[in-house]
Design a protein around this motif. Structure first.
Motif, PDB file in Angstrom:
ATOM      1  N   ARG A 194      -5.395   3.322 -17.197  1.00  0.00           N
ATOM      2  CA  ARG A 194      -5.691   3.657 -15.800  1.00  0.00           C
ATOM      3  C   ARG A 194      -5.258   5.086 -15.468  1.00  0.00           C
ATOM      4  NH1 ARG A 194      -6.608   3.072 -10.667  1.00  0.00           N
ATOM      5  NH2 ARG A 194      -5.027   3.556  -9.098  1.00  0.00           N
ATOM      6  N   ALA A 195      -4.097   5.491 -15.973  1.00  0.00           N
ATOM      7  CA  ALA A 195      -3.601   6.844 -15.698  1.00  0.00           C
ATOM      8  C   ALA A 195      -4.570   7.885 -16.240  1.00  0.00           C
ATOM      9  CB  ALA A 195      -2.214   7.027 -16.304  1.00  0.00           C
ATOM     10  N   TYR A 196      -5.116   7.637 -17.425  1.00  0.00           N
ATOM     11  CA  TYR A 196      -6.081   8.594 -17.977  1.00  0.00           C
ATOM     12  C   TYR A 196      -7.372   8.604 -17.176  1.00  0.00           C
ATOM     13  CZ  TYR A 196      -9.848  10.427 -20.788  1.00  0.00           C
ATOM     14  OH  TYR A 196     -10.960  11.124 -21.195  1.00  0.00           O
ATOM     15  N   LEU A 197      -7.896   7.442 -16.837  1.00  0.00           N
ATOM     16  CA  LEU A 197      -9.146   7.384 -16.080  1.00  0.00           C
ATOM     17  C   LEU A 197      -9.007   8.087 -14.724  1.00  0.00           C
ATOM     18  CD1 LEU A 197     -10.273   3.703 -16.817  1.00  0.00           C
ATOM     19  CD2 LEU A 197     -11.170   5.810 -17.838  1.00  0.00           C
ATOM     20  N   ALA A 198      -7.800   8.062 -14.162  1.00  0.00           N
ATOM     21  CA  ALA A 198      -7.567   8.715 -12.874  1.00  0.00           C
ATOM     22  C   ALA A 198      -7.671  10.236 -12.972  1.00  0.00           C
ATOM     23  CB  ALA A 198      -6.205   8.315 -12.318  1.00  0.00           C
ATOM     24  N   ALA A 238      -9.947   3.704  -5.201  1.00  0.00           N
ATOM     25  CA  ALA A 238      -9.213   2.915  -4.211  1.00  0.00           C
ATOM     26  C   ALA A 238      -8.452   1.747  -4.844  1.00  0.00           C
ATOM     27  CB  ALA A 238     -10.178   2.389  -3.149  1.00  0.00           C
ATOM     28  N   TRP A 239      -8.516   1.626  -6.158  1.00  0.00           N
ATOM     29  CA  TRP A 239      -7.853   0.518  -6.845  1.00  0.00           C
ATOM     30  C   TRP A 239      -6.352   0.773  -6.979  1.00  0.00           C
ATOM     31  CZ3 TRP A 239     -10.422  -2.811 -11.025  1.00  0.00           C
ATOM     32  CH2 TRP A 239     -11.763  -3.081 -10.695  1.00  0.00           C
ATOM     33  N   SER A 240      -5.581  -0.275  -6.876  1.00  0.00           N
ATOM     34  CA  SER A 240      -4.155  -0.191  -7.177  1.00  0.00           C
ATOM     35  C   SER A 240      -3.937  -0.456  -8.669  1.00  0.00           C
ATOM     36  CB  SER A 240      -3.379  -1.224  -6.357  1.00  0.00           C
ATOM     37  OG  SER A 240      -3.700  -2.534  -6.803  1.00  0.00           O
ATOM     38  N   ASP A 241      -2.730  -0.202  -9.129  1.00  0.00           N
ATOM     39  CA  ASP A 241      -2.398  -0.525 -10.514  1.00  0.00           C
ATOM     40  C   ASP A 241      -2.578  -2.018 -10.779  1.00  0.00           C
ATOM     41  OD1 ASP A 241      -1.812   2.075 -11.085  1.00  0.00           O
ATOM     42  OD2 ASP A 241       0.367   1.817 -11.199  1.00  0.00           O
ATOM     43  N   ASP A 242      -2.186  -2.834  -9.800  1.00  0.00           N
ATOM     44  CA  ASP A 242      -2.313  -4.278  -9.967  1.00  0.00           C
ATOM     45  C   ASP A 242      -3.777  -4.711 -10.032  1.00  0.00           C
ATOM     46  OD1 ASP A 242       0.379  -4.738 -10.122  1.00  0.00           O
ATOM     47  OD2 ASP A 242       0.619  -5.189  -7.982  1.00  0.00           O
ATOM     48  N   ASP A 243      -4.638  -4.050  -9.254  1.00  0.00           N
ATOM     49  CA  ASP A 243      -6.076  -4.349  -9.332  1.00  0.00           C
ATOM     50  C   ASP A 243      -6.584  -4.124 -10.751  1.00  0.00           C
ATOM     51  OD1 ASP A 243      -6.288  -4.924  -6.611  1.00  0.00           O
ATOM     52  OD2 ASP A 243      -6.827  -2.861  -6.082  1.00  0.00           O
ATOM     53  N   GLN A 257       0.833  -1.200   0.000  1.00  0.00           N
ATOM     54  CA  GLN A 257       0.000   0.000   0.000  1.00  0.00           C
ATOM     55  C   GLN A 257       0.866   1.249   0.000  1.00  0.00           C
ATOM     56  OE1 GLN A 257      -2.414  -0.651   3.450  1.00  0.00           O
ATOM     57  NE2 GLN A 257      -3.912  -1.896   2.351  1.00  0.00           N
ATOM     58  N   SER A 258       1.962   1.181   0.808  1.00  0.00           N
ATOM     59  CA  SER A 258       2.850   2.337   0.854  1.00  0.00           C
ATOM     60  C   SER A 258       3.483   2.579  -0.501  1.00  0.00           C
ATOM     61  CB  SER A 258       3.925   2.104   1.922  1.00  0.00           C
ATOM     62  OG  SER A 258       4.859   3.147   1.924  1.00  0.00           O
ATOM     63  N   SER A 259       3.875   1.479  -1.153  1.00  0.00           N
ATOM     64  CA  SER A 259       4.468   1.602  -2.482  1.00  0.00           C
ATOM     65  C   SER A 259       3.477   2.172  -3.466  1.00  0.00           C
ATOM     66  CB  SER A 259       4.947   0.224  -2.949  1.00  0.00           C
ATOM     67  OG  SER A 259       5.415   0.285  -4.259  1.00  0.00           O
ATOM     68  N   GLU A 260       2.206   1.727  -3.333  1.00  0.00           N
ATOM     69  CA  GLU A 260       1.178   2.227  -4.243  1.00  0.00           C
ATOM     70  C   GLU A 260       0.943   3.719  -4.009  1.00  0.00           C
ATOM     71  OE1 GLU A 260      -1.284   2.164  -7.319  1.00  0.00           O
ATOM     72  OE2 GLU A 260      -0.191   0.415  -6.605  1.00  0.00           O
ATOM     73  N   GLN A 261       0.975   4.120  -2.720  1.00  0.00           N
ATOM     74  CA  GLN A 261       0.774   5.531  -2.424  1.00  0.00           C
ATOM     75  C   GLN A 261       1.918   6.380  -2.948  1.00  0.00           C
ATOM     76  OE1 GLN A 261       0.317   5.376   1.808  1.00  0.00           O
ATOM     77  NE2 GLN A 261      -1.806   4.675   1.731  1.00  0.00           N
ATOM     78  N   ARG A 262       3.122   5.761  -3.011  1.00  0.00           N
ATOM     79  CA  ARG A 262       4.285   6.510  -3.495  1.00  0.00           C
ATOM     80  C   ARG A 262       4.431   6.421  -5.006  1.00  0.00           C
ATOM     81  NH1 ARG A 262       6.902   3.823   0.828  1.00  0.00           N
ATOM     82  NH2 ARG A 262       8.017   2.506  -0.680  1.00  0.00           N
ATOM     83  N   ARG A 263       3.484   5.791  -5.646  1.00  0.00           N
ATOM     84  CA  ARG A 263       3.571   5.632  -7.099  1.00  0.00           C
ATOM     85  C   ARG A 263       3.735   6.995  -7.771  1.00  0.00           C
ATOM     86  NH1 ARG A 263      -0.510   5.486 -10.986  1.00  0.00           N
ATOM     87  NH2 ARG A 263      -2.053   5.594  -9.324  1.00  0.00           N
ATOM     88  N   PRO A 264       4.744   7.149  -8.600  1.00  0.00           N
ATOM     89  CA  PRO A 264       4.986   8.457  -9.217  1.00  0.00           C
ATOM     90  C   PRO A 264       3.839   8.873 -10.128  1.00  0.00           C
ATOM     91  CG  PRO A 264       6.321   6.759 -10.257  1.00  0.00           C
ATOM     92  CD  PRO A 264       5.707   6.128  -9.048  1.00  0.00           C
TER      93      PRO A 264
END
Length: 408
Positions: free
Chosen positions: A130-134, A88-93, A22-29
């Motif tokens: 995913r980046a665009y949808l965000a 709330a989804w991660s990239d992996d989700d 989760q921490s890694s996901e939060q730090r995702r650039p």
């Protein structure tokens, strides 16, 4: 005691690992602007807005009903709302959903969501989407649960469906073909999922083997063949004809119907010239699939009855010889959609009327009134006439088929 201690340590390790994830996901650039732009282009190529928008004021917020042969499914919310969307989804989700058809909670999606096509995308492209949808405006909207008949209302049955019909994995380039052809194939078979409509389905809703792009029934209409069939396919179309059709919704040979018009407006008219041409190059290279059915032409009396109706109602726009006014009123001779083995689309247009799609490349309008006031036999007569006049050839339509096609 050792068993309990081992269990505690295992759970602790899992929790720590999850925390690190989760921490890694939060730090995702933050994604680069070019990744977002590529994701937007892929989202448009996939026509995601058409299925995931019920309210035009709330794009991508889901809730639109998608009817299938097993019942109705409601498209999910793709906006970054944390409670009802993808926030709330991660990239992996997101990757797992598109690559394997697996939801965040581990349940399996139904193939109305075209993950059998999206699985062919690279991870880089999936995460660009995913980046665009965000970047979309978050909208709180929880779509309704599926309304499917038993036993399809139990998602676990999709494990069996996937075992039978789903093959995950990216699409490998064909080194014997050009880069343009491979790009077209990647789009057609992957994100654009053209076969979802243009390939016939078996009784379990999977593509019929050996009939890729052979045409399919969709919402009471018929998505025509995209292969090189002589009468009802793209044999007579050039690469330029296909590209013009995708970009404007019309060309000198045909016009987009009701369902394809939505695809043109929300998807293909927004794509780059290079990608549209790549699709055209790939489609034009498809070989002819199953043979077209042998046709018994209408009797002289049937043709005379249809011609009388056509002369009284149709020649003002379509002319006596059926030539019409290309790109305004579609020509009828040699019209591939008109000569499809399945006459569903032709019947829908005659009964309900039609309106030419307008795009920036083709802003002028054309329309046709519906003729639902005609009797079933009259509709059958005129349909058989235009499907078999001027060198056309297509199976005969009966009055009973017209009655079935009428919308209540």
């Amino acid at each position: 005691m050792r068993t309990i201690l081992a269990g505690v340590l295992l759970c602790t390790a899992f929790a720590v690992g999850e925390g690190h994830a989760q921490s890694s996901e939060q730090r995702r650039p933050e994604p680069a602007p070019e990744d977002i732009a590529r994701g937007k282009a892929l989202t448009e190529a996939g026509d995601c807005a058409s299925c995931h928008t019920a309210d035009p004021a709330k794009p991508f917020a889901g809730g639109k009903r998608i009817d299938t042969q097993f019942g109705g499914i409601y498209a999910p919310n793709l906006t970054p709302d944390r409670d009802t969307g993808l926030g709330a989804w991660s990239d992996d989700d997101f990757y797992r959903a598109l690559r394997f058809g697996v939801a965040r909670d581990g349940s399996r999606y139904y193939p109305a969501f075209p993950y059998p096509n999206f699985t062919k995308l690279t991870r880089q492209d999936i995460l660009a989407i995913r980046a665009y949808l965000a970047t979309l405006t978050p909208v709180k909207n929880a779509p309704r649960e599926p309304e499917l008949r038993w036993p399809f209302n139990y998602r676990f049955v999709m494990r069996g469906w996937n075992w039978l019909f789903f093959k995950p994995g990216i699409l490998m380039p064909d080194q014997a073909k050009s880069a343009e052809w491979n790009r077209g194939r990647y789009l057609v078979e992957g994100v654009a999922h053209c076969g979802a409509c243009h390939t016939p389905k078996n009784f379990l809703g999977a593509d019929k083997r050996g009939q890729l792009y052979g045409g399919g029934r969709v919402a009471g209409m018929f998505a025509p063949r995209l292969d090189a069939a002589e009468r009802s396919g793209l044999k007579s179309w050039s690469v330029e004809d296909i590209a013009e059709y995708l970009q404007s919704g019309r060309n000198a040979k045909s016009h987009a119907g009701e369902l394809m018009s939505e695809v043109v407006i929300n998807s293909t008219s927004k794509m780059s010239d290079a990608d549209v041409r790549a699709i055209a190059v790939y489609l034009k290279d498809l070989p002819a699939g199953a043979p077209e059915p042998k046709v018994t032409p209408p009797s002289p009396s049937q043709m005379a009855a249809g011609e009388k109706l056509y002369t009284g109602a149709c020649i003002a726009c379509h002319e006596t010889d059926g030539s019409g006014a290309p790109r305004i009123y579609p020509p009828l001779p040699g019209n591939a959609n008109l000569q499809s083995a399945d006459a569903s689309s032709a019947l829908r247009i005659i009964l309900d009327g039609a309106e030419t799609v307008t795009t920036p490349r083709a802003p002028n309008k054309g329309s046709m009134p519906g003729y639902a006031k005609w009797t079933d036999q009259e509709v059958a007569d005129v349909t058989n006439y235009i499907r078999n006049a001027w060198g056309n050839a297509a199976p005969l339509v009966t009055a009973a088929e017209v009655a079935k096609a009428r919308r209540k």
